[in-house]
Design an enzyme around this catalytic site. Structure first.
Site, PDB file in Angstrom:
ATOM      1  N   VAL A  38      -6.585   4.234 -18.681  1.00  0.00           N
ATOM      2  CA  VAL A  38      -7.266   5.273 -18.142  1.00  0.00           C
ATOM      3  C   VAL A  38      -7.604   5.098 -16.868  1.00  0.00           C
ATOM      4  O   VAL A  38      -7.739   6.031 -15.711  1.00  0.00           O
ATOM      5  CB  VAL A  38      -8.128   5.829 -19.149  1.00  0.00           C
ATOM      6  CG1 VAL A  38      -9.678   4.910 -18.887  1.00  0.00           C
ATOM      7  CG2 VAL A  38      -8.906   7.218 -18.871  1.00  0.00           C
ATOM      8  N   ASP A  39      -8.186   4.008 -16.472  1.00  0.00           N
ATOM      9  CA  ASP A  39      -8.624   3.710 -14.937  1.00  0.00           C
ATOM     10  C   ASP A  39      -7.328   3.859 -14.034  1.00  0.00           C
ATOM     11  O   ASP A  39      -7.648   4.750 -12.983  1.00  0.00           O
ATOM     12  CB  ASP A  39      -8.951   2.396 -14.763  1.00  0.00           C
ATOM     13  CG  ASP A  39      -9.846   1.634 -13.764  1.00  0.00           C
ATOM     14  OD1 ASP A  39     -10.006   0.580 -13.469  1.00  0.00           O
ATOM     15  OD2 ASP A  39     -10.278   2.550 -12.727  1.00  0.00           O
TER      16      ASP A  39
HETATM   17  N1  APR Z   1      -6.758  10.185 -21.054  1.00  0.00           N
HETATM   18  C1  APR Z   1      -7.434   9.512 -21.671  1.00  0.00           C
HETATM   19  N2  APR Z   1      -7.447   8.456 -22.596  1.00  0.00           N
HETATM   20  C2  APR Z   1      -6.495   7.490 -22.082  1.00  0.00           C
HETATM   21  C3  APR Z   1      -5.641   7.720 -21.052  1.00  0.00           C
HETATM   22  C4  APR Z   1      -5.735   8.970 -20.342  1.00  0.00           C
HETATM   23  N3  APR Z   1      -5.209   9.469 -19.511  1.00  0.00           N
HETATM   24  N4  APR Z   1      -5.077   6.691 -20.672  1.00  0.00           N
HETATM   25  C5  APR Z   1      -5.336   5.843 -21.524  1.00  0.00           C
HETATM   26  N5  APR Z   1      -6.458   6.110 -22.494  1.00  0.00           N
HETATM   27  C6  APR Z   1      -6.976   5.626 -23.415  1.00  0.00           C
HETATM   28  C7  APR Z   1      -6.422   4.255 -24.103  1.00  0.00           C
HETATM   29  O1  APR Z   1      -5.439   4.837 -25.089  1.00  0.00           O
HETATM   30  C8  APR Z   1      -7.632   3.709 -24.880  1.00  0.00           C
HETATM   31  O2  APR Z   1      -7.765   4.540 -26.060  1.00  0.00           O
HETATM   32  O3  APR Z   1      -8.269   4.994 -23.120  1.00  0.00           O
HETATM   33  C9  APR Z   1      -8.794   4.134 -23.869  1.00  0.00           C
HETATM   34  C10 APR Z   1      -9.385   2.842 -23.249  1.00  0.00           C
HETATM   35  O4  APR Z   1      -8.374   2.211 -22.812  1.00  0.00           O
HETATM   36  P1  APR Z   1      -8.278   1.244 -21.445  1.00  0.00           P
HETATM   37  O5  APR Z   1      -7.795   2.172 -20.272  1.00  0.00           O
HETATM   38  O6  APR Z   1      -7.127  -0.007 -21.679  1.00  0.00           O
HETATM   39  O7  APR Z   1      -9.737   0.832 -21.062  1.00  0.00           O
HETATM   40  P2  APR Z   1     -10.616  -0.550 -21.700  1.00  0.00           P
HETATM   41  O8  APR Z   1     -10.142  -0.783 -23.053  1.00  0.00           O
HETATM   42  O9  APR Z   1     -12.072   0.066 -21.573  1.00  0.00           O
HETATM   43  O10 APR Z   1     -10.324  -1.454 -20.692  1.00  0.00           O
HETATM   44  C11 APR Z   1     -10.823  -1.443 -19.322  1.00  0.00           C
HETATM   45  O11 APR Z   1      -8.529  -1.945 -18.501  1.00  0.00           O
HETATM   46  O12 APR Z   1      -7.449  -0.561 -17.282  1.00  0.00           O
HETATM   47  C12 APR Z   1      -8.344  -1.597 -17.193  1.00  0.00           C
HETATM   48  O13 APR Z   1      -9.304  -1.441 -15.111  1.00  0.00           O
HETATM   49  C13 APR Z   1      -9.659  -1.540 -16.441  1.00  0.00           C
HETATM   50  O14 APR Z   1     -10.084  -3.937 -16.493  1.00  0.00           O
HETATM   51  C14 APR Z   1     -10.480  -2.370 -17.105  1.00  0.00           C
HETATM   52  C15 APR Z   1      -9.705  -2.378 -18.579  1.00  0.00           C
END
Ligand code: APR
Length: 183
Positions: A38-39
Site C-alpha cells: 500500500v506504501d
Molecule cells: N489499498 C488498500 N490496501 C492495500 C492496497 C491498496 N491499494 N495495497 C495493498 N493493500 C493491503 C495489503 O493487501 C495488506 O492487507 O495493505 C495491507 C498491508 O500490507 P503492506 O502494504 O505489505 O504493508 P505492511 O504489511 O504494513 O508492511 C509494510 O511493506 O510496502 C512496504 O514500505 C512498506 O516496509 C513497509 C512494509
C-alpha cells in the site's frame, strides 16, 4: 461500548488510494521513503511531491505516525504509520499495532479530519495474521472514538476478500454490524 460508536465505522473492499476521505493512512516503514504494497500504491497515486515531503520528516518509529499532504490523491492528508513486524506475535507486538491506530487517529483529530481510511496495517509484508490484526485495530479504534468526536467516521479499506471477511468477523466479535460494502 456505546452503540453510536459502531455507527461511525465501516468496512469496505477496495483501493485506499481512491477513497474520498479527509485522510488516508499509509502502512509505511521507519524510513518513510516508500516501499511496496500500500506504501507503493499511495506514493504512485500521490506523485513525487509526497516523497519530497517525506524526506523532510526524518523517518518515524514503529507504532507512531506522521502526517503529510495528499498531493494528487483525493485525500487531503496522508498519515504515515509504521506497523510492527509480526515475528512471533505477543502482547508487545499487539500494543505496537494498537499504537499505530491511536497515533494516526490522534493526528487526524488534531488536523480536523472528519473522515479517515485505514488499510490493514502490518497484514502484508509485515506478516500480521489478519484476524488478530482485526481484533487489535478494531479495539483500538473503538476505544479512541469513545473519547473523541473527531474523526467522525473511520473506514477500513480492505484490498482482498480474506482481509475483508476477517475484519467483518472482527467487527461482529466486537459487537457491531458495520455498514459494509465494496467501494
Ligand atoms: N489499498 C488498500 N490496501 C492495500 C492496497 C491498496 N491499494 N495495497 C495493498 N493493500 C493491503 C495489503 O493487501 C495488506 O492487507 O495493505 C495491507 C498491508 O500490507 P503492506 O502494504 O505489505 O504493508 P505492511 O504489511 O504494513 O508492511 C509494510 O511493506 O510496502 C512496504 O514500505 C512498506 O516496509 C513497509 C512494509
Amino acid at each position: 461500548m456505546s452503540k453510536d460508536v459502531f455507527s461511525r465505522i465501516e468496512i469496505v473492499r477496495g483501493d485506499i488510494t481512491t477513497q474520498q476521505v479527509d485522510a488516508i493512512v499509509n502502512a509505511a516503514n521507519t524510513s518513510l521513503l516508500g516501499g511496496g504494497g500500500v506504501d507503493g500504491a499511495i506514493h504512485r497515486a500521490a506523485g513525487p511531491e509526497l516523497l519530497a515531503e517525506c524526506r523532510t520528516l526524518n523517518g518515524c518509529p514503529t507504532g507512531s505516525a506522521k502526517i503529510t499532504k495528499g498531493y494528487r490523491l483525493p485525500a487531503k492528508y496522508v498519515i504515515h504509520t509504521v506497523g510492527p513486524v509480526y515475528g512471533g506475535g505477543g502482547r508487545a507486538v499487539a500494543e505496537k499495532l494498537a499504537s499505530c491506530y491511536r497515533t494516526s487517529l490522534q493526528l487526524a483529530a488534531e488536523h480536523g479530519c472528519r473522515t479517515v481510511a485505514f488499510p490493514a496495517v502490518s497484514c502484508g509484508v509485515y506478516g500480521y495474521p489478519v484476524d488478530e490484526a482485526a481484533d487489535v485495530s478494531i479495539g483500538a479504534i473503538l476505544a479512541f472514538l469513545e473519547g473523541s468526536a473527531f474523526p467522525e467516521r473511520v473506514r477500513w479499506v480492505l484490498f482482498d476478500s480474506v482481509a475483508f471477511s476477517a475484519y467483518e468477523a472482527g467487527l461482529r466479535r466486537a459487537g457491531g454490524a458495520a455498514g459494509t460494502g465494496v467501494s
